[in-house]
Design an enzyme around this catalytic site. Structure first.
Site, PDB file in Angstrom:
ATOM      1  N   LYS A   1       0.836  -1.198   0.000  1.00  0.00           N
ATOM      2  CA  LYS A   1       0.000   0.000   0.000  1.00  0.00           C
ATOM      3  C   LYS A   1       0.879   1.260   0.000  1.00  0.00           C
ATOM      4  O   LYS A   1       2.101   1.169   0.211  1.00  0.00           O
ATOM      5  CB  LYS A   1      -0.916  -0.032   1.225  1.00  0.00           C
ATOM      6  CG  LYS A   1      -1.917  -1.201   1.228  1.00  0.00           C
ATOM      7  CD  LYS A   1      -2.806  -1.124   2.464  1.00  0.00           C
ATOM      8  CE  LYS A   1      -3.738  -2.308   2.577  1.00  0.00           C
ATOM      9  NZ  LYS A   1      -4.590  -2.224   3.785  1.00  0.00           N
ATOM     10  N   GLU A  42      -9.442 -10.014  -7.736  1.00  0.00           N
ATOM     11  CA  GLU A  42      -8.457  -8.943  -7.573  1.00  0.00           C
ATOM     12  C   GLU A  42      -7.361  -9.029  -8.631  1.00  0.00           C
ATOM     13  O   GLU A  42      -6.921  -8.003  -9.161  1.00  0.00           O
ATOM     14  CB  GLU A  42      -7.881  -8.989  -6.147  1.00  0.00           C
ATOM     15  CG  GLU A  42      -8.942  -8.592  -5.115  1.00  0.00           C
ATOM     16  CD  GLU A  42      -8.566  -8.886  -3.672  1.00  0.00           C
ATOM     17  OE1 GLU A  42      -7.455  -9.414  -3.439  1.00  0.00           O
ATOM     18  OE2 GLU A  42      -9.384  -8.580  -2.783  1.00  0.00           O
ATOM     19  N   HIS A 100      -1.853  -5.409   1.382  1.00  0.00           N
ATOM     20  CA  HIS A 100      -3.150  -6.042   1.128  1.00  0.00           C
ATOM     21  C   HIS A 100      -2.891  -7.419   0.551  1.00  0.00           C
ATOM     22  O   HIS A 100      -1.982  -7.589  -0.266  1.00  0.00           O
ATOM     23  CB  HIS A 100      -3.978  -5.241   0.113  1.00  0.00           C
ATOM     24  CG  HIS A 100      -5.150  -6.037  -0.388  1.00  0.00           C
ATOM     25  ND1 HIS A 100      -6.354  -6.082   0.292  1.00  0.00           N
ATOM     26  CD2 HIS A 100      -5.272  -6.898  -1.437  1.00  0.00           C
ATOM     27  CE1 HIS A 100      -7.177  -6.916  -0.346  1.00  0.00           C
ATOM     28  NE2 HIS A 100      -6.546  -7.416  -1.393  1.00  0.00           N
ATOM     29  N   ASN A 121      -1.539  -0.383   7.467  1.00  0.00           N
ATOM     30  CA  ASN A 121      -1.047  -1.743   7.709  1.00  0.00           C
ATOM     31  C   ASN A 121      -0.263  -2.338   6.544  1.00  0.00           C
ATOM     32  O   ASN A 121      -0.104  -3.536   6.429  1.00  0.00           O
ATOM     33  CB  ASN A 121      -2.175  -2.661   8.205  1.00  0.00           C
ATOM     34  CG  ASN A 121      -3.288  -2.832   7.195  1.00  0.00           C
ATOM     35  OD1 ASN A 121      -3.185  -2.363   6.053  1.00  0.00           O
ATOM     36  ND2 ASN A 121      -4.341  -3.509   7.596  1.00  0.00           N
ATOM     37  N   TYR A 138     -12.314  -2.526  -2.993  1.00  0.00           N
ATOM     38  CA  TYR A 138     -12.785  -2.586  -1.607  1.00  0.00           C
ATOM     39  C   TYR A 138     -14.314  -2.601  -1.519  1.00  0.00           C
ATOM     40  O   TYR A 138     -14.870  -2.252  -0.473  1.00  0.00           O
ATOM     41  CB  TYR A 138     -12.199  -1.425  -0.803  1.00  0.00           C
ATOM     42  CG  TYR A 138     -10.765  -1.641  -0.352  1.00  0.00           C
ATOM     43  CD1 TYR A 138     -10.395  -2.788   0.369  1.00  0.00           C
ATOM     44  CD2 TYR A 138      -9.775  -0.688  -0.611  1.00  0.00           C
ATOM     45  CE1 TYR A 138      -9.079  -2.989   0.788  1.00  0.00           C
ATOM     46  CE2 TYR A 138      -8.457  -0.880  -0.179  1.00  0.00           C
ATOM     47  CZ  TYR A 138      -8.122  -2.029   0.524  1.00  0.00           C
ATOM     48  OH  TYR A 138      -6.835  -2.222   0.959  1.00  0.00           O
TER      49      TYR A 138
END
Ligand code: DAT
Ligand code: MG
Length: 149
Positions: free
Chosen positions: A9, A126, A115, A112, A49
């Site tokens: 990310k 995805e 992904h 975080n 998402y």
């Protein structure tokens, strides 16, 4: 063999963790079959998402994932989806075990670092959202016989 989608990310890219994260997956023995640095559009972020659309953190999540470049990847190997989820650690980095990517490199749930697809359907979805077929490379690592029995 299984394929999964993994993305570093914007926080991971900004914090110069790209090399370290890729190294962990390579050293474990997983095979890289797709890789690109890209800016995610709001449209792609909202699709990616989509399952979280009704959540209070959705807007922040979309703002964050579109805020800077990400590294989008497809990795292949035995039980790749589950194994990479384990290597990532729990969603909230403070709950993630040490030795996992999130446990070693992150503190906040909204920062975080990585992904990863959470199941076969999301992996397929995805991979299709982020990569064209011709961007996924078929190749045979010579090291393979030393990784798989
Ligand atoms: P994961 O990324 O481990 O698959 P998820 O799919 O439940 O976790 O959520 C997607 C991302 O949304 C997650 O990486 C960080 C963010 N997120 C999840 N739960 C959150 C919460 N309670 N507050 C803020 N951000 C959250
Ligand atoms: Mg998820």
């Amino acid at each position: 063999m299984q394929r999964t989608f993994l993305a570093i990310k914007p926080d991971g890219v900004q914090r110069a963790l790209v090399g370290k994260i890729i190294s962990r997956l390579e050293e474990r023995g997983f095979k890289l079959v797709g890789l690109k640095l890209m800016k995610v559009s709001v449209e792609l972020a909202e699709k990616h998402y989509g399952e979280h659309k009704s959540k209070p953190f959705f807007k922040g999540l979309v703002d964050f994932i579109t805020s800077g470049p990400i590294v989008a990847m497809v990795w292949e190997g035995k039980d790749a989806i589950n194994s990479l989820r384990k290597m990532m650690g729990k969603t909230n980095p403070l709950d993630a075990e040490l030795g996992t990517i999130r446990g070693d490199f992150a503190i906040d749930i909204g920062r975080n670092v990585v992904h990863g697809s959470d199941g076969p359907e999301s992996a397929e979805r995805e991979i299709g959202l982020f990569f064209k077929n011709e961007e996924l490379i078929e190749w045979n690592p010579d090291i393979r016989k030393w990784i798989y029995e």
